[in-house]
Design a protein around this motif. Sequence first.
Motif, PDB file in Angstrom:
ATOM      1  N   GLU A 237      31.322  38.879  49.597  1.00  0.00           N
ATOM      2  CA  GLU A 237      32.173  39.502  50.626  1.00  0.00           C
ATOM      3  C   GLU A 237      33.624  39.638  50.123  1.00  0.00           C
ATOM      4  O   GLU A 237      34.250  40.690  50.298  1.00  0.00           O
ATOM      5  N   ARG A 238      34.138  38.578  49.475  1.00  0.00           N
ATOM      6  CA  ARG A 238      35.506  38.653  48.933  1.00  0.00           C
ATOM      7  C   ARG A 238      35.594  39.788  47.904  1.00  0.00           C
ATOM      8  O   ARG A 238      36.565  40.531  47.850  1.00  0.00           O
ATOM      9  N   ARG A 239      34.569  39.873  47.086  1.00  0.00           N
ATOM     10  CA  ARG A 239      34.593  40.913  46.046  1.00  0.00           C
ATOM     11  C   ARG A 239      34.637  42.306  46.689  1.00  0.00           C
ATOM     12  O   ARG A 239      35.406  43.170  46.265  1.00  0.00           O
ATOM     13  N   ALA A 240      33.820  42.497  47.723  1.00  0.00           N
ATOM     14  CA  ALA A 240      33.792  43.802  48.402  1.00  0.00           C
ATOM     15  C   ALA A 240      35.162  44.105  49.025  1.00  0.00           C
ATOM     16  O   ALA A 240      35.632  45.254  48.997  1.00  0.00           O
ATOM     17  N   GLN A 241      35.827  43.075  49.559  1.00  0.00           N
ATOM     18  CA  GLN A 241      37.157  43.301  50.165  1.00  0.00           C
ATOM     19  C   GLN A 241      38.172  43.721  49.097  1.00  0.00           C
ATOM     20  O   GLN A 241      39.017  44.583  49.332  1.00  0.00           O
ATOM     21  N   CYS A 242      38.069  43.105  47.921  1.00  0.00           N
ATOM     22  CA  CYS A 242      38.989  43.484  46.829  1.00  0.00           C
ATOM     23  C   CYS A 242      38.726  44.917  46.387  1.00  0.00           C
ATOM     24  O   CYS A 242      39.671  45.670  46.087  1.00  0.00           O
ATOM     25  N   GLU A 243      37.452  45.286  46.338  1.00  0.00           N
ATOM     26  CA  GLU A 243      37.128  46.657  45.922  1.00  0.00           C
ATOM     27  C   GLU A 243      37.643  47.663  46.954  1.00  0.00           C
ATOM     28  O   GLU A 243      38.154  48.729  46.593  1.00  0.00           O
ATOM     29  N   ALA A 244      37.551  47.280  48.220  1.00  0.00           N
ATOM     30  CA  ALA A 244      38.086  48.156  49.272  1.00  0.00           C
ATOM     31  C   ALA A 244      39.598  48.305  49.104  1.00  0.00           C
ATOM     32  O   ALA A 244      40.153  49.405  49.244  1.00  0.00           O
ATOM     33  N   ALA A 245      40.279  47.194  48.771  1.00  0.00           N
ATOM     34  CA  ALA A 245      41.733  47.261  48.576  1.00  0.00           C
ATOM     35  C   ALA A 245      42.071  48.191  47.412  1.00  0.00           C
ATOM     36  O   ALA A 245      42.976  49.025  47.513  1.00  0.00           O
ATOM     37  N   ALA A 246      41.331  48.057  46.299  1.00  0.00           N
ATOM     38  CA  ALA A 246      41.602  48.916  45.133  1.00  0.00           C
ATOM     39  C   ALA A 246      41.399  50.381  45.505  1.00  0.00           C
ATOM     40  O   ALA A 246      42.211  51.240  45.127  1.00  0.00           O
ATOM     41  N   ARG A 247      40.330  50.656  46.270  1.00  0.00           N
ATOM     42  CA  ARG A 247      40.080  52.054  46.686  1.00  0.00           C
ATOM     43  C   ARG A 247      41.250  52.593  47.481  1.00  0.00           C
ATOM     44  O   ARG A 247      41.673  53.724  47.319  1.00  0.00           O
ATOM     45  N   SER A 248      41.797  51.735  48.374  1.00  0.00           N
ATOM     46  CA  SER A 248      42.871  52.253  49.214  1.00  0.00           C
ATOM     47  C   SER A 248      44.136  52.529  48.396  1.00  0.00           C
ATOM     48  O   SER A 248      44.982  53.315  48.809  1.00  0.00           O
ATOM     49  N   PHE A 249      44.265  51.898  47.224  1.00  0.00           N
ATOM     50  CA  PHE A 249      45.386  52.227  46.331  1.00  0.00           C
ATOM     51  C   PHE A 249      45.018  53.347  45.359  1.00  0.00           C
ATOM     52  O   PHE A 249      45.852  53.759  44.544  1.00  0.00           O
ATOM     53  N   GLY A 250      43.768  53.778  45.388  1.00  0.00           N
ATOM     54  CA  GLY A 250      43.330  54.856  44.496  1.00  0.00           C
ATOM     55  C   GLY A 250      43.288  54.457  43.032  1.00  0.00           C
ATOM     56  O   GLY A 250      43.531  55.283  42.148  1.00  0.00           O
ATOM     57  N   VAL A 251      42.999  53.143  42.768  1.00  0.00           N
ATOM     58  CA  VAL A 251      42.942  52.677  41.372  1.00  0.00           C
ATOM     59  C   VAL A 251      41.575  52.042  41.123  1.00  0.00           C
ATOM     60  O   VAL A 251      40.886  51.640  42.074  1.00  0.00           O
ATOM     61  N   PRO A 252      41.166  51.915  39.842  1.00  0.00           N
ATOM     62  CA  PRO A 252      39.851  51.326  39.555  1.00  0.00           C
ATOM     63  C   PRO A 252      39.747  49.860  39.974  1.00  0.00           C
ATOM     64  O   PRO A 252      38.687  49.394  40.365  1.00  0.00           O
ATOM     65  N   ALA A 253      40.852  49.115  39.881  1.00  0.00           N
ATOM     66  CA  ALA A 253      40.797  47.673  40.190  1.00  0.00           C
ATOM     67  C   ALA A 253      42.187  47.196  40.589  1.00  0.00           C
ATOM     68  O   ALA A 253      43.197  47.815  40.220  1.00  0.00           O
ATOM     69  N   LEU A 254      42.249  46.058  41.303  1.00  0.00           N
ATOM     70  CA  LEU A 254      43.552  45.550  41.761  1.00  0.00           C
ATOM     71  C   LEU A 254      44.475  45.183  40.599  1.00  0.00           C
ATOM     72  O   LEU A 254      45.690  45.091  40.777  1.00  0.00           O
ATOM     73  N   ARG A 255      43.918  44.962  39.445  1.00  0.00           N
ATOM     74  CA  ARG A 255      44.727  44.770  38.226  1.00  0.00           C
ATOM     75  C   ARG A 255      45.787  45.860  38.074  1.00  0.00           C
ATOM     76  O   ARG A 255      46.856  45.639  37.513  1.00  0.00           O
ATOM     77  N   ASP A 256      45.475  47.056  38.560  1.00  0.00           N
ATOM     78  CA  ASP A 256      46.351  48.201  38.333  1.00  0.00           C
ATOM     79  C   ASP A 256      47.460  48.333  39.375  1.00  0.00           C
ATOM     80  O   ASP A 256      48.228  49.291  39.330  1.00  0.00           O
ATOM     81  N   VAL A 257      47.526  47.391  40.335  1.00  0.00           N
ATOM     82  CA  VAL A 257      48.550  47.493  41.384  1.00  0.00           C
ATOM     83  C   VAL A 257      49.657  46.475  41.097  1.00  0.00           C
ATOM     84  O   VAL A 257      49.382  45.280  40.939  1.00  0.00           O
ATOM     85  N   THR A 258      50.901  46.940  41.020  1.00  0.00           N
ATOM     86  CA  THR A 258      52.017  46.009  40.809  1.00  0.00           C
ATOM     87  C   THR A 258      52.437  45.418  42.162  1.00  0.00           C
ATOM     88  O   THR A 258      52.103  45.964  43.225  1.00  0.00           O
ATOM     89  N   LEU A 259      53.212  44.339  42.083  1.00  0.00           N
ATOM     90  CA  LEU A 259      53.671  43.712  43.323  1.00  0.00           C
ATOM     91  C   LEU A 259      54.541  44.686  44.127  1.00  0.00           C
ATOM     92  O   LEU A 259      54.430  44.769  45.354  1.00  0.00           O
ATOM     93  N   ASN A 260      55.369  45.457  43.437  1.00  0.00           N
ATOM     94  CA  ASN A 260      56.217  46.437  44.134  1.00  0.00           C
ATOM     95  C   ASN A 260      55.385  47.492  44.849  1.00  0.00           C
ATOM     96  O   ASN A 260      55.649  47.836  46.006  1.00  0.00           O
ATOM     97  N   GLN A 261      54.364  48.000  44.157  1.00  0.00           N
ATOM     98  CA  GLN A 261      53.491  49.008  44.791  1.00  0.00           C
ATOM     99  C   GLN A 261      52.785  48.396  46.002  1.00  0.00           C
ATOM    100  O   GLN A 261      52.646  49.032  47.040  1.00  0.00           O
TER     101      GLN A 261
END
Length: 398
Positions: A237-261
Amino acid sequence: MPPATPEHANTIQQHVMDTFTERFGAPPTALVRAPGRVNLIGEHTDYNDGFVLPMALDRALWIALRPRDDDQVVLHALDFDDSVQIALPVTQPEAADGGLRKGWSEYVRGVAWALHEAGLTLRGWEGVIASDVPMGAGLSSSAAIELATARAFATVSGLDWHAAQFAQIAQRAENAWVGVKSGIMDQLISAAGVAGHAVLIDCRWLTLDPVPLPPETQIVILDTATRRELVGSAYNERRAQCEAAARSFGVPALRDVTLNQFEAAADALDPVIQRRARHVITENARTLQAAAAMRTGDPVELGRLMDASHISMRDDFEISRPEMDRMVEIAQAHPASFGARMTGGGFGGCAVALVRAEAADPFSAEVAAAYTAATGLEPKIYISAAADGAELISVPTA
Ligand code: GLA
């Protein structure tokens, strides 16, 4: 080489070899071991293509073995007093989504399946297994059996050993056979651990960067003696939530989101998804800072980051529990401690503390006593050195 082979490891080696000779009527021709692990920092970041900083433990799963001339794998597990026979190749379907396969032998079957799926031709073998990696404690007893099994298959089948390749095959076994959608951390550190070091792993590129433990410090593992059922489904479930977060940023994975973004967009996110993403994004940054602190030999900074990681897991990722929080608070408050946090997938299991080496014994005794006074539970404490990853130990022929 591990700094010193602990007494319990010598005993296990001897036990699997002696039992092999008794059960199969001749001595084993090989011995393999694969360690458990403790993660110093970088939790639930691996499947977000992020950074982790685990070390392999001086506790491991051992298999004494000998090749067979047929396509059968015949195994006895001393810890369960249980035997299985598995016919190769293993070709059954993957675990249905949400379905979990349970029991020690499923890890063996899963690895045989994943090796076959990878196009490798396997020979049969017989073996005796025993482990001193605590089970279900968040110390990767399952990665240890997966990697030791992979090492055994590689040995009898004449396959070249490449740590990252076999770690990925073992991860496939865990994901698609056992049914837990885990990342690569546990399998990769069990395959490629380095004695005396934690290893900074970039989970996108699978690069490994060993970093030494700060001088005069000791890693102490504090098992809360709590376990939670259905860890697999909460994890997925946690993994699915992280994937949903990455989708909402339009990136392959949360690795690609900076703290500022993240901060610029956070208000638009669902509150749960927002907390999950904040944990992963800040934890990636802490993990890189922790590796830098280790390189400069700074235990105070490393400890501070471990403390901050625990708060993030507790409040944002919501994978702690009250007993764990108590254990972490008690460890952090001890004068010998630099920092402490929950380690592993969560919902119970172990905390990890960074401690002044000369005070590791009194720290362990005093934290255990305080935890029992607070919770009524009997913790187990492991003072552990960092060991090498999975290895083949040749057995002298008489
Ligand atoms: C489990 C998984 C790992 C990792 C951790 C959390 O150990 O097997 O892949 O996700 O949880 O950091």
